[in-house]
Every structure is written in C-alpha cells, then in structure tokens.
Design a protein around this motif. Sequence first.
Motif, PDB file in Angstrom:
ATOM      1  N   UNK A 271       0.844  -1.184   0.000  1.00  0.00           N
ATOM      2  CA  UNK A 271       0.000   0.000   0.000  1.00  0.00           C
ATOM      3  C   UNK A 271       0.884   1.240   0.000  1.00  0.00           C
ATOM      4  N   UNK A 272       0.635   2.094  -0.988  1.00  0.00           N
ATOM      5  CA  UNK A 272       1.356   3.365  -1.083  1.00  0.00           C
ATOM      6  C   UNK A 272       0.321   4.424  -1.440  1.00  0.00           C
ATOM      7  N   UNK A 273       0.060   5.322  -0.494  1.00  0.00           N
ATOM      8  CA  UNK A 273      -1.000   6.306  -0.708  1.00  0.00           C
ATOM      9  C   UNK A 273      -2.330   5.603  -0.832  1.00  0.00           C
ATOM     10  N   UNK A 274      -3.061   5.888  -1.900  1.00  0.00           N
ATOM     11  CA  UNK A 274      -4.355   5.241  -2.129  1.00  0.00           C
ATOM     12  C   UNK A 274      -4.243   3.991  -3.003  1.00  0.00           C
ATOM     13  N   UNK A 275      -3.022   3.643  -3.420  1.00  0.00           N
ATOM     14  CA  UNK A 275      -2.820   2.489  -4.291  1.00  0.00           C
ATOM     15  C   UNK A 275      -2.556   1.236  -3.469  1.00  0.00           C
ATOM     16  N   UNK A 276      -3.226   0.140  -3.842  1.00  0.00           N
ATOM     17  CA  UNK A 276      -3.037  -1.156  -3.195  1.00  0.00           C
ATOM     18  C   UNK A 276      -2.734  -2.173  -4.291  1.00  0.00           C
ATOM     19  N   UNK A 277      -1.635  -2.888  -4.135  1.00  0.00           N
ATOM     20  CA  UNK A 277      -1.162  -3.830  -5.144  1.00  0.00           C
ATOM     21  C   UNK A 277      -0.826  -5.157  -4.477  1.00  0.00           C
ATOM     22  N   UNK A 278      -1.179  -6.263  -5.136  1.00  0.00           N
ATOM     23  CA  UNK A 278      -0.764  -7.579  -4.650  1.00  0.00           C
ATOM     24  C   UNK A 278       0.449  -8.011  -5.468  1.00  0.00           C
ATOM     25  N   UNK A 279       1.534  -8.362  -4.767  1.00  0.00           N
ATOM     26  CA  UNK A 279       2.745  -8.863  -5.418  1.00  0.00           C
ATOM     27  C   UNK A 279       2.969 -10.298  -4.971  1.00  0.00           C
ATOM     28  N   UNK A 280       3.219 -11.186  -5.926  1.00  0.00           N
ATOM     29  CA  UNK A 280       3.563 -12.556  -5.568  1.00  0.00           C
ATOM     30  C   UNK A 280       5.069 -12.724  -5.666  1.00  0.00           C
ATOM     31  N   UNK A 281       5.592 -13.579  -4.810  1.00  0.00           N
ATOM     32  CA  UNK A 281       7.027 -13.819  -4.740  1.00  0.00           C
ATOM     33  C   UNK A 281       7.308 -15.280  -5.066  1.00  0.00           C
ATOM     34  N   UNK A 282       7.315 -15.588  -6.346  1.00  0.00           N
ATOM     35  CA  UNK A 282       7.603 -16.968  -6.745  1.00  0.00           C
ATOM     36  C   UNK A 282       9.105 -17.182  -6.768  1.00  0.00           C
ATOM     37  N   UNK A 283       9.497 -18.347  -6.380  1.00  0.00           N
ATOM     38  CA  UNK A 283      10.918 -18.676  -6.352  1.00  0.00           C
ATOM     39  C   UNK A 283      11.103 -20.045  -5.761  1.00  0.00           C
ATOM     40  N   UNK A 284      12.363 -20.428  -5.604  1.00  0.00           N
ATOM     41  CA  UNK A 284      12.640 -21.784  -5.145  1.00  0.00           C
ATOM     42  C   UNK A 284      12.548 -21.956  -3.636  1.00  0.00           C
TER      43      UNK A 284
END
Length: 136
Positions: free
Chosen positions: A40-53
Amino acid sequence: MKHLQAASEKLLEHLIFTLNHCMELKKDGVDPMMPFAIVIKGNDKLIKTFSGDSPEYADKMFERTIREEAPDFVIYAYDTYIRADDARYDGVLLKAYDKTDTEIYLVGQKFRPKTESEDFLQIGNPVFLGTIENIF
C-alpha cells in the motif's frame, strides 16, 4: 517488544484484509499458497507474488519491496506450520510493516486444509506471535 494493540488502526485494517484473503485462498483449496504481499502506497493497493525456489527468496523480495518502493504499508503472507498444544498445524504467517512503526508485527492463523474428504476449517482466532525490529 510492542503488542499488536500498539499497531496503527490502518495497519490492522490491512492485516485483517490480508488474513481474510489468505483464508479465502485456503478455503478454495490453494495449497501451497504462493508467498505474496499486499503493498500500500498512498491510495494504491497492489498484490505482489514472490515466486521462487525457497522461502528465503520470498523473504528477500519482501525486504526488497520495502527498500525499493518505499510503501506506507506491506502485509506479507506465506504458508507455515504453527505449533500449539504439542501439535503441529498448517498455518499462514503474516508480517505487517508500517513505515512509521519501529516494529514489524507477526501474526499466525491455524487451519485444516481442504481435502477430498474434509472441508477447509479455520482453527481458532489469529494469534499475535511477536515483533521483529523494523530496520527499514
């Protein structure tokens, strides 16, 4: 070490949103759950996935997100096991970051995964597991 009651109201709102999202994923049978963060940054909300080993890679991506994107809040969630009452439960662990706080809050939630013979079951209430120092 602070208690969860010391966290800001906004952080708690984002934490509850993320916990509910995790439980919906688990209820739908998502297993394993890919580590992710609500950023969350200001009014923006983003989902980030962290794929990896590895879980270590996801942890590094959580830290990198904070350092490079300078968000207001980040709630990071991943699969884990939670020990309680001499038993091991499936669970999710959430790390709740607020740029204005000196601590990152850790919260866990136990559940029974959905199987062919059993429905998903959220076990008990979320549990405050402590804090770690916010070095960001």
